[in-house]
Design a protein around this motif. Sequence first.
Motif, PDB file in Angstrom:
ATOM      1  N   UNK A 403      -6.147  -8.374   9.436  1.00 17.28           N
ATOM      2  CA  UNK A 403      -6.095  -9.661   8.744  1.00 17.28           C
ATOM      3  C   UNK A 403      -4.656 -10.078   8.480  1.00 17.28           C
ATOM      4  N   UNK A 404      -4.355 -11.363   8.677  1.00 17.40           N
ATOM      5  CA  UNK A 404      -3.003 -11.875   8.444  1.00 17.40           C
ATOM      6  C   UNK A 404      -2.842 -12.514   7.068  1.00 17.40           C
ATOM      7  N   UNK A 405      -3.860 -12.361   6.212  1.00 18.06           N
ATOM      8  CA  UNK A 405      -3.795 -12.986   4.894  1.00 18.06           C
ATOM      9  C   UNK A 405      -4.178 -11.988   3.811  1.00 18.06           C
ATOM     10  N   UNK A 406      -4.009 -12.385   2.562  1.00 22.06           N
ATOM     11  CA  UNK A 406      -4.281 -11.503   1.435  1.00 22.06           C
ATOM     12  C   UNK A 406      -5.775 -11.219   1.303  1.00 22.06           C
ATOM     13  N   UNK A 407      -6.110  -9.986   0.969  1.00 26.95           N
ATOM     14  CA  UNK A 407      -7.494  -9.582   0.760  1.00 26.95           C
ATOM     15  C   UNK A 407      -7.868  -9.703  -0.711  1.00 26.95           C
ATOM     16  N   UNK A 408      -9.144  -9.464  -1.004  1.00 25.33           N
ATOM     17  CA  UNK A 408      -9.559  -9.420  -2.407  1.00 25.33           C
ATOM     18  C   UNK A 408      -8.806  -8.329  -3.156  1.00 25.33           C
ATOM     19  N   UNK A 409      -8.608  -7.162  -2.516  1.00 26.03           N
ATOM     20  CA  UNK A 409      -7.847  -6.091  -3.157  1.00 26.03           C
ATOM     21  C   UNK A 409      -6.450  -6.563  -3.542  1.00 26.03           C
ATOM     22  N   UNK A 410      -5.798  -7.341  -2.647  1.00 29.19           N
ATOM     23  CA  UNK A 410      -4.464  -7.855  -2.948  1.00 29.19           C
ATOM     24  C   UNK A 410      -4.498  -8.740  -4.186  1.00 29.19           C
ATOM     25  N   UNK A 411      -5.466  -9.636  -4.239  1.00 27.73           N
ATOM     26  CA  UNK A 411      -5.578 -10.528  -5.396  1.00 27.73           C
ATOM     27  C   UNK A 411      -5.812  -9.732  -6.678  1.00 27.73           C
ATOM     28  N   UNK A 412      -6.694  -8.756  -6.587  1.00 30.08           N
ATOM     29  CA  UNK A 412      -7.057  -7.985  -7.778  1.00 30.08           C
ATOM     30  C   UNK A 412      -5.866  -7.177  -8.295  1.00 30.08           C
ATOM     31  N   UNK A 413      -5.132  -6.533  -7.396  1.00 37.16           N
ATOM     32  CA  UNK A 413      -3.999  -5.706  -7.832  1.00 37.16           C
ATOM     33  C   UNK A 413      -2.842  -6.565  -8.333  1.00 37.16           C
ATOM     34  N   UNK A 414      -2.670  -7.751  -7.758  1.00 33.16           N
ATOM     35  CA  UNK A 414      -1.668  -8.669  -8.315  1.00 33.16           C
ATOM     36  C   UNK A 414      -2.061  -9.101  -9.725  1.00 33.16           C
ATOM     37  N   UNK A 415      -3.366  -9.283  -9.938  1.00 36.88           N
ATOM     38  CA  UNK A 415      -3.872  -9.609 -11.277  1.00 36.88           C
ATOM     39  C   UNK A 415      -3.558  -8.474 -12.252  1.00 36.88           C
ATOM     40  N   UNK A 416      -3.829  -7.231 -11.846  1.00 32.00           N
ATOM     41  CA  UNK A 416      -3.570  -6.088 -12.726  1.00 32.00           C
ATOM     42  C   UNK A 416      -2.102  -6.019 -13.132  1.00 32.00           C
ATOM     43  N   UNK A 417      -1.202  -6.317 -12.191  1.00 26.97           N
ATOM     44  CA  UNK A 417       0.231  -6.228 -12.484  1.00 26.97           C
ATOM     45  C   UNK A 417       0.666  -7.241 -13.533  1.00 26.97           C
ATOM     46  N   UNK A 418      -0.145  -8.270 -13.755  1.00 29.32           N
ATOM     47  CA  UNK A 418       0.204  -9.320 -14.702  1.00 29.32           C
ATOM     48  C   UNK A 418      -0.458  -9.145 -16.062  1.00 29.32           C
ATOM     49  N   UNK A 419      -1.180  -8.050 -16.244  1.00 31.79           N
ATOM     50  CA  UNK A 419      -1.860  -7.792 -17.499  1.00 31.79           C
ATOM     51  C   UNK A 419      -1.566  -6.367 -17.964  1.00 31.79           C
ATOM     52  N   UNK A 420      -1.718  -6.154 -19.279  1.00 34.23           N
ATOM     53  CA  UNK A 420      -1.428  -4.855 -19.868  1.00 34.23           C
ATOM     54  C   UNK A 420      -2.108  -3.762 -19.075  1.00 34.23           C
ATOM     55  N   UNK A 421      -1.389  -2.637 -18.785  1.00 28.43           N
ATOM     56  CA  UNK A 421      -0.020  -2.279 -19.211  1.00 28.43           C
ATOM     57  C   UNK A 421       1.060  -2.711 -18.218  1.00 28.43           C
ATOM     58  N   UNK A 422       0.756  -3.695 -17.354  1.00 34.30           N
ATOM     59  CA  UNK A 422       1.728  -4.244 -16.401  1.00 34.30           C
ATOM     60  C   UNK A 422       2.243  -3.167 -15.436  1.00 34.30           C
ATOM     61  N   UNK A 423       1.332  -2.542 -14.670  1.00 31.81           N
ATOM     62  CA  UNK A 423       1.751  -1.416 -13.828  1.00 31.81           C
ATOM     63  C   UNK A 423       2.593  -1.832 -12.631  1.00 31.81           C
ATOM     64  N   UNK A 424       3.506  -0.940 -12.239  1.00 29.34           N
ATOM     65  CA  UNK A 424       4.211  -1.057 -10.968  1.00 29.34           C
ATOM     66  C   UNK A 424       3.349  -0.345  -9.922  1.00 29.34           C
ATOM     67  N   UNK A 425       2.800  -1.101  -8.979  1.00 30.04           N
ATOM     68  CA  UNK A 425       1.887  -0.554  -7.977  1.00 30.04           C
ATOM     69  C   UNK A 425       2.643  -0.407  -6.663  1.00 30.04           C
ATOM     70  N   UNK A 426       2.651   0.820  -6.131  1.00 33.35           N
ATOM     71  CA  UNK A 426       3.401   1.162  -4.922  1.00 33.35           C
ATOM     72  C   UNK A 426       2.405   1.546  -3.836  1.00 33.35           C
ATOM     73  N   UNK A 427       2.526   0.908  -2.639  1.00 24.79           N
ATOM     74  CA  UNK A 427       1.517   1.091  -1.603  1.00 24.79           C
ATOM     75  C   UNK A 427       2.142   1.413  -0.254  1.00 24.79           C
ATOM     76  N   UNK A 428       1.430   2.196   0.520  1.00 25.13           N
ATOM     77  CA  UNK A 428       1.861   2.544   1.871  1.00 25.13           C
ATOM     78  C   UNK A 428       1.660   1.352   2.798  1.00 25.13           C
ATOM     79  N   UNK A 429       2.665   1.066   3.629  1.00 31.01           N
ATOM     80  CA  UNK A 429       2.592  -0.078   4.536  1.00 31.01           C
ATOM     81  C   UNK A 429       1.535   0.096   5.607  1.00 31.01           C
ATOM     82  N   UNK A 430       1.236   1.348   5.965  1.00 31.51           N
ATOM     83  CA  UNK A 430       0.279   1.632   7.025  1.00 31.51           C
ATOM     84  C   UNK A 430       0.953   2.148   8.270  1.00 31.51           C
TER      85      UNK A 430
END
Length: 723
Positions: A403-430
């Motif tokens: 896929x060349x666009x953001x997935x539901x997982x991408x949206x959800x994890x971006x949401x988490x980063x904007x709410x308490x406790x504001x985690x820094x999420x680090x992911x493998x590129x693949x």
Amino acid sequence: MARNIQGSIPVADIVSGEVVRRGRPVRITGEFGDRDAHAVTVSGGGSADVSFEGDALVVDTSRLSIGGHTIRVDGVPAEGKGKGRQDASFDVVVVDTPAVVDDDLAVLHATRMRIGDLEIESLPMGAGAEGVFRDVFKAISRDGEKAVTLAFDQIGERIDIDEELAALAKRRQERYGRVEPALFERLEHGGDVEVAVWASTRDVDLPEPEKSDRRAAGKAGRADAARRKEWNALGEKLAEVSRQFGLDPERVDQAAPVVYGRLPADAVRKLAEHELVAGVFRYDREGFDDLGDSIAVHNSDDAHTAGFTGSGVNVAVYEPGPDVTTNLTISARYQAGGSTSSHARMTHGIIRNSERNRPHGHAPDANLFSANSYDLDAIRWAAQDQGCTVISQSFHRDAEQTSDSLSHDDNYKDWLALHWPYPTIVEAAGNGGSTEFVNHKGYNRLTVGSHNDSASAMASDSVFRNPKSSHADRELPEVAGNGVGVSVLSLTDSGTSFAAPAVAGIAACVQQAAPVLQSWPEGTRAVLMASAWRNPSGGRWRADLVAGVDGRDGAGTVDAERSTSIARSRQGRDNAGALRGFDVGTLRSADLDGSGRTTFRYRITTPRTPLFFGSHVKVALAWDSQATRTDILFLSIYQNTLTVDLDLEVRDSAGSLVASSASWDNSYEIAEFDAKAGETYDVRIRRWSGSDDVWFGIAWTQISTLFDIFGSVQTAPVIELGG
């Protein structure tokens, strides 16, 4: 700038880092003579003819390669007593374009795209592009006060790019509605589909999350609890509505207004039309490990020696649990039992382990949690139930590769980063071939590529293909880490899977050094990118981006010692001047002047005595996608997009622009320049577009160009993580 041999100040007719059309001559004026032409060198590929015309040295760019170059005027023995030797240098990015930009404007960024019926294709800025395309530029007046977007077609005629992009958005809306494009294509096959349904929050009146820029957030407050309660209530309401369309709700999310379940394909479009629905996405509960080390290559041992070991920081590994827990200290698990793997044993151990007579990981004193499931609820548990401020993920969903666009997982994890406790999420590129997209495409996290033990080359299968974006200049991954031949806990393997937890461990050390960063992933991201002084592949980030070179290593190799040094040097707005530093905060319209630049600045001061043969300065800025914070609806569709475009500018004490970074579609910018000894530089942020308040982090550091390259890289021993 430095004076030439006869005492004048060499001045170029470009700003440093300017993007110029190939063939455009660069004039450097001063009290030069014919004999000074031989003192000009141009690095970066191709060749350049230098001539003397009048009072100027003229550099012909016709035969230079596409990409970044440095034009250097080297000092020669001066005539006269005490004249000495002086140098001057100017960076330039050469592109091939039919567009001609007025001389009173300096182009700071360029991108080439082809706008199709439903998609945008990114094209390199070289010769030979066929068919219809658009060259789009960010330009400023030479005094820096005016900012303008310019767009041209394939024959060099001006066009209205905003109008064309709006027409594209309208076509996409008519085609897909509120259904994710990847899911839309799946509906053609019929049957039942797993979906994640986002509720519209248009009618929800809740204050935006607020966090202190002086201290970590600590425990969730009443406002955080109120928001979670509101999202849950909205999710329950959406679940009830969805039942009317045949959805069997499996779960209402506890952190975001999302409902999960199975739905007949022919009912998806009907559900998507309901006013309570913001978007319907494909939901994939399966995961695939990103398979294909050293403490020394990241200088984590130096950070540990300085006392930064991740102590007090909660770090989670998000994937199935380790198959063997001997020599692992895990504070808590998402679920008892569940699937396990040797892959997870390694990803946990790279962060923290207690293996005897071996290095104990990049964050040997962090509190390690195991979010041991592929289910998204596991990462929610890690963040919001356990308060983990660093989370490492080393798996992907099947569709994320293609896929060349953001997935539901991408949206959800971006949401988490904007709410308490504001985690820094680090992911493998693949890991995969050149046709595979970087697996994780969110804006508010860090994606990590894989390099070898000496940070001299990227792994051949480390994925770097970029997703589609509105201006075709999105660049992933953001950083790189060691993922080749990693040994830990009696296992050895390779892949971006093992680069990601290395960077996550370093992030924990950074958050120990500056606890406020536990609540500021924007600041953590900026510090890690600013620390990345080695580029295992390609040239500088900005020059590659402008030339259309798809960068494999992002900002470069993350460095733990540099990261923690930066984190120990918090600087405020309008600081007195510092060799390294960082800051975090909220950027508001009230902080900007009429040109869109911040009324405050950050000052970088270099030592009066140069370190060996000079120094290099790197500045990184990071901010957030706002779309997931309040459910922005663009053309009635839920989309996770950037609503604010920020750029970086660096000027010397004379007010001359020495470095800039001005992409469109990234949530970060990276500016680099060769610094002069004893100089003070002003760093300012320019808001190119948008009006929202936005959280940001900024960081910078200086690098001694000779000492660090030869001292840190070539003489440092490689220390494996075990095995």
